[in-house]
Enzyme design. Structure first.
Site, PDB file in Angstrom:
ATOM      1  N   ASP A  23       0.834  -1.195   0.000  1.00 45.57           N
ATOM      2  CA  ASP A  23       0.000   0.000   0.000  1.00 45.57           C
ATOM      3  C   ASP A  23       0.871   1.249   0.000  1.00 45.57           C
ATOM      4  O   ASP A  23       1.911   1.283  -0.674  1.00 45.57           O
ATOM      5  CB  ASP A  23      -0.927  -0.037   1.223  1.00 45.57           C
ATOM      6  CG  ASP A  23      -2.294   0.537   0.935  1.00 45.57           C
ATOM      7  OD1 ASP A  23      -2.385   1.765   0.813  1.00 45.57           O
ATOM      8  OD2 ASP A  23      -3.260  -0.237   0.835  1.00 45.57           O
ATOM      9  N   HIS A  33      -3.621   5.802   3.847  1.00 41.50           N
ATOM     10  CA  HIS A  33      -4.381   4.661   3.322  1.00 41.50           C
ATOM     11  C   HIS A  33      -3.855   3.336   3.853  1.00 41.50           C
ATOM     12  O   HIS A  33      -4.609   2.508   4.371  1.00 41.50           O
ATOM     13  CB  HIS A  33      -4.318   4.691   1.797  1.00 41.50           C
ATOM     14  CG  HIS A  33      -5.249   3.755   1.119  1.00 41.50           C
ATOM     15  ND1 HIS A  33      -4.889   2.475   0.763  1.00 41.50           N
ATOM     16  CD2 HIS A  33      -6.533   3.905   0.728  1.00 41.50           C
ATOM     17  CE1 HIS A  33      -5.906   1.880   0.166  1.00 41.50           C
ATOM     18  NE2 HIS A  33      -6.917   2.724   0.129  1.00 41.50           N
ATOM     19  N   ASN A  91     -14.241   0.405  -6.830  1.00 41.27           N
ATOM     20  CA  ASN A  91     -15.297   1.318  -6.399  1.00 41.27           C
ATOM     21  C   ASN A  91     -16.081   1.933  -7.549  1.00 41.27           C
ATOM     22  O   ASN A  91     -16.720   2.964  -7.376  1.00 41.27           O
ATOM     23  CB  ASN A  91     -14.699   2.461  -5.569  1.00 41.27           C
ATOM     24  CG  ASN A  91     -14.187   1.991  -4.221  1.00 41.27           C
ATOM     25  OD1 ASN A  91     -14.502   0.899  -3.782  1.00 41.27           O
ATOM     26  ND2 ASN A  91     -13.386   2.802  -3.578  1.00 41.27           N
ATOM     27  N   ALA A 120      -7.679  -8.160  -8.692  1.00 45.95           N
ATOM     28  CA  ALA A 120      -8.761  -8.935  -8.085  1.00 45.95           C
ATOM     29  C   ALA A 120      -9.301 -10.015  -9.006  1.00 45.95           C
ATOM     30  O   ALA A 120      -9.760 -11.067  -8.544  1.00 45.95           O
ATOM     31  CB  ALA A 120      -9.896  -7.995  -7.663  1.00 45.95           C
ATOM     32  N   SER A 122     -11.354  -0.773  -0.459  1.00 47.65           N
ATOM     33  CA  SER A 122     -10.014  -0.787   0.128  1.00 47.65           C
ATOM     34  C   SER A 122     -10.034  -1.273   1.562  1.00 47.65           C
ATOM     35  O   SER A 122      -9.052  -1.841   2.048  1.00 47.65           O
ATOM     36  CB  SER A 122      -9.411   0.619   0.103  1.00 47.65           C
ATOM     37  OG  SER A 122      -8.770   0.885  -1.098  1.00 47.65           O
TER      38      SER A 122
END
Length: 420
Positions: A77, A124, A219, A232, A284
């Protein structure tokens, strides 16, 4: 050919990681908790209560099974700030790594921070790490789902989007070398670009090493938008959508056949750099929720394969019907069920063991005969009733005879005024 750029996936505008061009679309934020509706600052206030995403879990029952001890979770990240009290003992600083490039695409130097991945100016990665393994703190009800797991911090992206699929592939390979049992990736390629083969190869290498790879679904789901996102969508990756307080798909959450499960992703409280907590939204923060569950299962069942851990999470998710759909996959993850309904490992989820439609009531069977027990019961009833009738009959006869004798004596006697 340049590598596709990456973006992290919070839906809220506050403290959002902006890693794409100006055309990056952000899902609108859902309503945050009352005390945390303002823009987040670092450090921020301490959240005093228990966030809703943890209230839905019986933590005592969960932690009686596992707390994630001994399991290493790589957070690829924006870095993980170890100045936060709930994270300073959760992070393996020595195994961390900063994989940001030295210069950006314009040739200007990048402010990289610490080389062990413990600098996070965006916040984040610190939020992601907290959801997984934040240690308990008496001042707050927030805690990580796997509070004894260890975080491997890997800084691979920043607020300017200098991370790409090449650095992500490098980060995955470093996570494997650092002994990670679980890898969390809360990013996807900008515009759902199919990445270069090297990223898929790195994912495959991790899976071949029996590492659970968890990634956020994305998203861009407003208006029913359906598309694949990467990493993913790679086979074997546990793709996580976002659910709301009603266990339904969050409006921004990406849909698609690649979605495996959903997890809370709205009004998610977590740790922020230098202390305190903030609320944010997005897949996230759904992904680390699931990564924390994976860490708990791995600690309890160290011999289970990555595929068996993924299947356990899928199989025990809360479903509204038997089977898989493109909104929430196999359902919304249920941490307690995942840790308690684990008699044996599964290789693939079983749709027929999900919720099924109610069955129509069956007609009462028509008896066509009687069993020996039924016959004996019937005969015993006859005998009992017969005996009762006989007793009643004998009693009635005795009374009749007695009355007849009395009448006879009265009739034979002489009248009272008769002289003898």
């Amino acid at each position: 050919m340049p590598h596709p750029r990456l973006r992290a996936l919070p839906a809220a505008a506050a403290a959002t990681l902006l890693t794409a061009a100006a055309t990056l679309a952000l899902a609108p934020p859902a309503a945050a908790d009352d005390a945390f509706t303002d823009q987040c600052e670092y450090p921020n206030a301490v959240y005093p209560g228990r966030p809703w995403a943890l209230q839905r879990v019986q933590l005592d029952a969960l932690w009686s099974q596992s707390k994630g001890k001994g399991v290493r979770v790589a957070v690829i990240d924006t870095g993980v700030d170890v100045k936060h009290p709930q994270l300073k003992n959760a992070v393996d600083v020595k195994s961390g790594r900063n994989l940001l490039p030295v210069k950006d695409r314009k040739g200007d130097p990048i402010e990289r921070g610490d080389e062990n991945g413990t600098t996070d100016t965006v916040g984040h990665g610190t939020k992601v790490a907290g959801i997984i393994a934040a240690r308990p703190d008496a001042r707050t009800g927030f805690v990580g789902l796997a509070p004894e797991a260890t975080i491997v911090p890997i800084q691979q992206n920043d607020a300017d989007g200098n991370g790409d699929t090449s650095t992500l592939a490098d980060a995955i390979r470093h996570a494997v070398k650092a002994g990670a049992h679980v890898i969390n990736i809360s990013q996807d390629t900008v515009g759902a670009t199919t990445p270069a083969p090297d990223l898929e190869a790195a994912v495959r290498e991790a899976l071949d090493k029996n590492v659970v790879v968890v990634a956020s679904a994305g998203n861009d789901g407003l208006g029913g938008n359906v598309k694949k996102t990467y990493p993913a969508s790679f086979e074997g990756v546990l793709a996580v959508a976002a659910s709301d307080r009603n266990n339904e798909r969050a409006s921004f959450s990406q849909s698609g056949d690649f979605v495996d499960v959903a997890a809370p992703g709205v009004d998610m409280i977590s740790t922020v750099p230098r202390g305190g907590h903030c609320s944010d939204n997005g897949t996230s923060f759904s992904a680390p929720y699931v990564a924390g569950v994976a860490a708990l299962i791995k600690a309890k069942h160290p011999r289970w394969t990555a595929r068996q851990i993924v299947t356990q999470i899928q199989q025990t998710a809360e479903r509204t019907f038997a089977g898989h759909d493109r909104l929430v996959g196999w359902g919304v993850v249920d941490p307690v069920r995942a840790l308690t309904e684990d008699d044996q490992p599964l290789e693939s989820p079983r749709p027929e063991e999900g919720l099924s439609d109610a069955e129509a009531p069956a007609a009462a069977p028509l008896p066509l005969g009687e069993t020996p027990d039924e016959r004996n019961t019937r005969l015993a009833t006859y005998v009992t009733v017969g005996a009762a009738v006989l007793v009643a009959g004998l009693g009635g006869t005795a009374v009749a005879v007695r009355d007849a004798r009395r009448r006879h004596r009265v009739t034979d006697a002489p009248p009272a005024d008769t002289k003898v």
